[in-house]
Write a protein that holds these residues in place. Sequence first.
Motif, PDB file in Angstrom:
ATOM      1  N   PRO A 101      26.840   2.709 -41.000  1.00 34.72           N
ATOM      2  CA  PRO A 101      27.112   2.780 -39.556  1.00 34.72           C
ATOM      3  C   PRO A 101      26.125   2.031 -38.667  1.00 34.72           C
ATOM      4  CG  PRO A 101      25.993   4.765 -40.250  1.00 34.72           C
ATOM      5  CD  PRO A 101      26.179   3.926 -41.490  1.00 34.72           C
ATOM      6  N   ALA A 102      25.196   1.255 -39.245  1.00 37.58           N
ATOM      7  CA  ALA A 102      24.133   0.642 -38.439  1.00 37.58           C
ATOM      8  C   ALA A 102      24.680  -0.219 -37.298  1.00 37.58           C
ATOM      9  CB  ALA A 102      23.205  -0.191 -39.328  1.00 37.58           C
TER      10      ALA A 102
ATOM     11  N   LYS B 298      25.916  -0.840 -31.483  1.00 35.58           N
ATOM     12  CA  LYS B 298      26.875  -0.925 -30.381  1.00 35.58           C
ATOM     13  C   LYS B 298      26.592   0.151 -29.328  1.00 35.58           C
ATOM     14  CE  LYS B 298      30.977   0.835 -30.875  1.00 35.58           C
ATOM     15  NZ  LYS B 298      32.399   1.116 -31.244  1.00 35.58           N
ATOM     16  N   TYR B 299      26.292   1.366 -29.793  1.00 36.74           N
ATOM     17  CA  TYR B 299      25.984   2.449 -28.857  1.00 36.74           C
ATOM     18  C   TYR B 299      24.720   2.129 -28.059  1.00 36.74           C
ATOM     19  CZ  TYR B 299      29.239   5.147 -31.802  1.00 36.74           C
ATOM     20  OH  TYR B 299      30.331   5.598 -32.506  1.00 36.74           O
TER      21      TYR B 299
ATOM     22  N   GLU C  27      25.657  -0.045 -25.301  1.00 38.33           N
ATOM     23  CA  GLU C  27      26.460   0.647 -24.288  1.00 38.33           C
ATOM     24  C   GLU C  27      25.628   1.497 -23.338  1.00 38.33           C
ATOM     25  OE1 GLU C  27      30.599   0.979 -26.920  1.00 38.33           O
ATOM     26  OE2 GLU C  27      29.335   2.759 -26.626  1.00 38.33           O
ATOM     27  N   ILE C  28      24.490   2.002 -23.805  1.00 36.32           N
ATOM     28  CA  ILE C  28      23.661   2.817 -22.905  1.00 36.32           C
ATOM     29  C   ILE C  28      22.492   2.018 -22.323  1.00 36.32           C
ATOM     30  CG2 ILE C  28      24.293   4.940 -24.110  1.00 36.32           C
ATOM     31  CD1 ILE C  28      21.434   5.008 -25.239  1.00 36.32           C
ATOM     32  N   GLY C  29      22.501   0.704 -22.574  1.00 34.63           N
ATOM     33  CA  GLY C  29      21.536  -0.168 -21.918  1.00 34.63           C
ATOM     34  C   GLY C  29      20.177  -0.270 -22.572  1.00 34.63           C
ATOM     35  N   LEU C  30      20.099  -0.087 -23.885  1.00 37.28           N
ATOM     36  CA  LEU C  30      18.825  -0.239 -24.578  1.00 37.28           C
ATOM     37  C   LEU C  30      18.553  -1.715 -24.856  1.00 37.28           C
ATOM     38  CD1 LEU C  30      18.980   2.649 -27.224  1.00 37.28           C
ATOM     39  CD2 LEU C  30      17.937   2.689 -24.955  1.00 37.28           C
ATOM     40  N   ASP C  31      17.293  -2.036 -25.081  1.00 36.93           N
ATOM     41  CA  ASP C  31      16.925  -3.370 -25.536  1.00 36.93           C
ATOM     42  C   ASP C  31      17.432  -3.491 -26.970  1.00 36.93           C
ATOM     43  OD1 ASP C  31      15.381  -5.426 -26.943  1.00 36.93           O
ATOM     44  OD2 ASP C  31      14.149  -5.532 -25.133  1.00 36.93           O
ATOM     45  N   GLU C  32      18.445  -4.312 -27.184  1.00 37.64           N
ATOM     46  CA  GLU C  32      19.123  -4.365 -28.476  1.00 37.64           C
ATOM     47  C   GLU C  32      18.218  -4.869 -29.604  1.00 37.64           C
ATOM     48  OE1 GLU C  32      23.274  -5.872 -28.298  1.00 37.64           O
ATOM     49  OE2 GLU C  32      22.824  -6.135 -26.161  1.00 37.64           O
ATOM     50  N   GLU C  33      17.390  -5.833 -29.311  1.00 36.01           N
ATOM     51  CA  GLU C  33      16.520  -6.390 -30.341  1.00 36.01           C
ATOM     52  C   GLU C  33      15.479  -5.365 -30.789  1.00 36.01           C
ATOM     53  OE1 GLU C  33      13.489 -10.199 -31.012  1.00 36.01           O
ATOM     54  OE2 GLU C  33      14.910 -10.197 -29.335  1.00 36.01           O
ATOM     55  N   VAL C  34      14.895  -4.697 -29.837  1.00 34.06           N
ATOM     56  CA  VAL C  34      13.901  -3.667 -30.153  1.00 34.06           C
ATOM     57  C   VAL C  34      14.547  -2.538 -30.944  1.00 34.06           C
ATOM     58  CG1 VAL C  34      12.381  -1.907 -29.164  1.00 34.06           C
ATOM     59  CG2 VAL C  34      12.432  -4.216 -28.185  1.00 34.06           C
ATOM     60  N   PHE C  35      15.735  -2.127 -30.518  1.00 34.77           N
ATOM     61  CA  PHE C  35      16.445  -1.052 -31.211  1.00 34.77           C
ATOM     62  C   PHE C  35      16.766  -1.452 -32.642  1.00 34.77           C
ATOM     63  CE2 PHE C  35      20.290   1.059 -32.629  1.00 34.77           C
ATOM     64  CZ  PHE C  35      20.046   2.392 -32.329  1.00 34.77           C
ATOM     65  N   ALA C  36      17.287  -2.668 -32.827  1.00 34.35           N
ATOM     66  CA  ALA C  36      17.667  -3.124 -34.168  1.00 34.35           C
ATOM     67  C   ALA C  36      16.464  -3.146 -35.109  1.00 34.35           C
ATOM     68  CB  ALA C  36      18.304  -4.517 -34.079  1.00 34.35           C
TER      69      ALA C  36
END
Length: 223
Positions: free
Chosen positions: A147-148, A153-154, A157-166
């Motif tokens: 499910p990564a 994607k979530y 959708e909530i406005g997180l920094d995508e690169e940092v999150f990944a």
Amino acid sequence: MTEQEVKKYFLFGSIGLGAIIVAGLALAILSGPDSAERPKGTVEKGLVFNDDNDPGFGPGESTFKVRIFSDFQCPACKMAEAAADAARQKYGDRVRFIWNDFPLPSLHRNARPAALAARCAEDQGKFWEYHGKLFGQQEEWSPMPAPASTFQKYAKEIGLDEEVFASCLADQRFLRKVQDDEAEGERLGVEGTPTFFIGNKRFVGAMEFADWEAEIEEMLAGS
């Protein structure tokens, strides 16, 4: 007695036995615990909690605390969430609600990855938003073998920094925090989810909002 009479008596006897069984079941249900009855929390002494590094909602200095041990993939936890969230919204100005991860990977293979994703969201200050997203979309990501990308994607959708999150998710950066919560739950004797500690009272399973109100009001009155 003729064969026809034997069959007739057997038929009436079977009907009578069936009626007795049905009546007995009905009596058992009616005489059982009232579903609207306030749940009886177990008052426990000597409980020691470690709230360090756990996501919280409400004033940090509050002496009134609710601890939640839950699993994002657990259907019962999702069912319990609406009333628990209503309690957070009503009492969040006076009571500290503290989240503890207690994934059950033997039953829910994606529970621990979901917990890690939520901790990555917490690192960006949006734990509760992500928490709501995971429960709200549980049926989508729960059966996935990996499910990564959906968790990613979530995050978007909530406005997180995508690169940092990944990066956080790939590194399992907060695995130790999740494992510490699991160990604490085991030490406290948590055996299933959801389990709530309202002050020093333990409740297992979903609670109605009216029960949350009654128990929190009792806790506040005890001050």
